[in-house]
Scaffold this motif. Structure first.
Motif, PDB file in Angstrom:
ATOM      1  N   ASP A  75       0.756  -1.114  -0.193  1.00 25.21           N
ATOM      2  CA  ASP A  75       0.247   0.043   0.105  1.00 25.21           C
ATOM      3  C   ASP A  75       0.990   1.355  -0.041  1.00 25.21           C
TER       4      ASP A  75
ATOM      5  N   GLN B   6       3.089   3.675  -4.325  1.00 23.42           N
ATOM      6  CA  GLN B   6       2.081   4.395  -4.982  1.00 23.42           C
ATOM      7  C   GLN B   6       2.414   4.139  -6.475  1.00 23.42           C
TER       8      GLN B   6
ATOM      9  N   LYS C 130       1.187   0.738  -7.691  1.00 18.34           N
ATOM     10  CA  LYS C 130       0.091   0.613  -7.932  1.00 18.34           C
ATOM     11  C   LYS C 130      -0.442   1.333  -9.235  1.00 18.34           C
TER      12      LYS C 130
END
Length: 99
Positions: free
Chosen positions: A92, A95, A98
Motif C-alpha cells: 500500500d 504508490q 499501484k
C-alpha cells in the motif's frame, strides 16, 4: 491426476445433499470428458494469463529505463531489506507500483 480425483469425489457425492449442483457437477452427469476438458482449460487459461501479464510487465519495464528506475527506487525505499516479508501494508505504500 488431481482433476480426475476431484471429479471422482464430486461424482461420488452427486445428489447426496440438497444443494443446487455446480456447473462442474452438472457436466459430470452429462459427460465426464467435457468436464475434464473444461477443468483443464480453466486451469491452463489462468496460468497463461498470469504468465503473459508478468512477461508483458517485464518487457515494458525493460523497454522504459526511466520507469524501471523510478519503480526500483520506490521498492527499495519501502522494502529496504531483501529478506523483509512483503505484506499488504508494504504494498500500500508503493504508490507508483499501484499506478
Amino acid at each position: 491426476n488431481h482433476i480426475n480425483k476431484a471429479i471422482e469425489n464430486l461424482d461420488k457425492n452427486l445428489g447426496q445433499n440438497n444443494k443446487t449442483p455446480s456447473l462442474l457437477e452438472i457436466l459430470i452427469e452429462k459427460d465426464k470428458r467435457i468436464a475434464i476438458a473444461m477443468s483443464v482449460d480453466l486451469l491452463l487459461g489462468g496460468t497463461e494469463t498470469t504468465s503473459e501479464t508478468v512477461a508483458s510487465t517485464l518487457f515494458y519495464l525493460a523497454s522504459n529505463q526511466r520507469i524501471q528506475s523510478k519503480l526500483r527506487e520506490e521498492i527499495f525505499k519501502v522494502i529496504p531489506d531483501k529478506n523483509s516479508m512483503i505484506d499488504r501494508n508494504l504494498l500500500d505504500q508503493c504508490q507508483y507500483l499501484k499506478a
